[in-house]
Design a protein around this motif. Structure first.
Motif, PDB file in Angstrom:
ATOM      1  N   ILE A 121       1.926   3.141 -13.004  1.00 34.05           N
ATOM      2  CA  ILE A 121       2.159   1.865 -12.330  1.00 34.05           C
ATOM      3  C   ILE A 121       1.660   0.712 -13.182  1.00 34.05           C
ATOM      4  CG2 ILE A 121       1.628   0.486 -10.286  1.00 34.05           C
ATOM      5  CD1 ILE A 121       3.561   2.809  -9.789  1.00 34.05           C
ATOM      6  N   TYR A 125       3.988  -2.365 -14.422  1.00 33.43           N
ATOM      7  CA  TYR A 125       3.842  -3.667 -13.777  1.00 33.43           C
ATOM      8  C   TYR A 125       2.679  -4.505 -14.306  1.00 33.43           C
ATOM      9  CZ  TYR A 125       7.218  -1.825 -10.489  1.00 33.43           C
ATOM     10  OH  TYR A 125       8.358  -1.300  -9.926  1.00 33.43           O
ATOM     11  N   ILE A 138       7.798  -2.800  -5.729  1.00 36.05           N
ATOM     12  CA  ILE A 138       8.167  -1.403  -5.947  1.00 36.05           C
ATOM     13  C   ILE A 138       8.927  -0.831  -4.755  1.00 36.05           C
ATOM     14  CG2 ILE A 138       6.161  -0.114  -5.036  1.00 36.05           C
ATOM     15  CD1 ILE A 138       6.045   1.346  -7.703  1.00 36.05           C
TER      16      ILE A 138
END
Length: 289
Positions: A121, A125, A138
């Protein structure tokens, strides 16, 4: 394998330590060990087992494109729901793994899997991005993906006609846990449950291929509610209720594990796994097959 009737024997395991990548499931055919879906599909094709013989070139390309789309848009949300969302992780994911895995691995592997999910993640991001903003983004992307899947499926039984393909297996693997797991934060699973044809798709495959699993779960669940034995109540409340009873054993196990790591014993075990002695452990079993 269920779709095409591959003869396979399932062995339940709660110790991923001796697996090549520290994860389950693992498939073994003779001396050949397969650790992911793509390897399994290719190996089955080499044995003339394939769910995709009815797909022409155009549909094969479409299935491949959709698979990549799932990997890009749905998989991150799936990992976020299971491992990164703190409420889901602390109340659902970690207790499940802590109950299922052996001591001391039930302390190691959940944290390892969570770290891998968080690293993914962060890579996608940004490490310092607000987690609430990431969640919003997401899940928005995942919901668009689910809507696209729903539109593609329409009223068909499967995604490419009236026979299942490996793509149907992939979609089922993503959707079934989201439908079935009791997430405390159920944002994504609630959205999925609201898509009627995808929910029917999961239920249909469950009924056709995993009916005995569903029946056994329902039987055990009914028994649990009707009898409510002391051991079942303790299992349901794991790890809180039994924590005091096993605390000493946990610390002892962790201490021994630390000692083993410090002295290279685990590496010795890994070396043994790849040795001739380890392979000979399966000789009798293979002769029986």
């Amino acid at each position: 394998m269920k779709f095409i009737g591959v003869p396979v024997r399932v062995r339940e395991s709660n110790n991923p330590f001796f697996t090549p990548k520290g994860q389950l499931p693992v498939m073994r055919d003779g001396r050949k060990v397969l650790t992911n879906f793509e390897e399994v599909v290719e190996h089955l094709k080499s044995l003339h087992y394939s769910t995709d013989v009815h797909l022409n070139t155009m549909r094969t390309a479409e299935a491949s494109a959709f698979t990549q789309y799932l990997q890009d848009k749905l998989y991150p949300a799936y990992q976020f729901a299971w491992w990164v969302d703190e409420k889901n992780y602390s109340e659902l994911t970690r207790p499940i793994y802590a109950k299922a895995l052996r001591i001391p691995f039930n302390f190691y592997y959940p944290s390892k899997y969570q770290k891998a999910a968080k690293d993914m993640i962060d890579a996608l991001y940004g490490e310092h991005t607000d987690l609430r903003e990431i969640e919003k983004t997401i899940y928005s992307e995942a919901e668009k993906c689910l809507k696209t899947l729903s539109d593609r499926l329409g009223e068909s039984e499967y995604f490419f006609g009236n026979r299942p393909s490996s793509f149907d297996a992939t979609v089922f693997a993503y959707l079934a846990p989201l439908v079935k797991a009791p997430f405390p934060n159920a944002t994504l699973s609630n959205y999925l449950k609201g898509i009627a044809n995808l929910s029917r798709f999961v239920a249909r495959i469950n009924q056709k291929n995993f009916r005995h699993v569903t029946d056994e779960y329902n039987r055990q669940n009914a028994k649990k509610h009707s009898t409510g034995t002391q051991s079942e109540r303790e299992a349901a409340n794991f790890p809180n209720q039994t924590r005091n009873k096993i605390l000493a054993a946990i610390f002892a196990a962790l201490a021994m594990t630390g000692y083993a790591i410090a002295n290279g014993m685990f590496q010795d075990l890994k070396d043994f796994e790849h040795s001739g002695d380890y392979n000979e452990m399966f000789e009798n079993e293979e002769d029986d097959n």
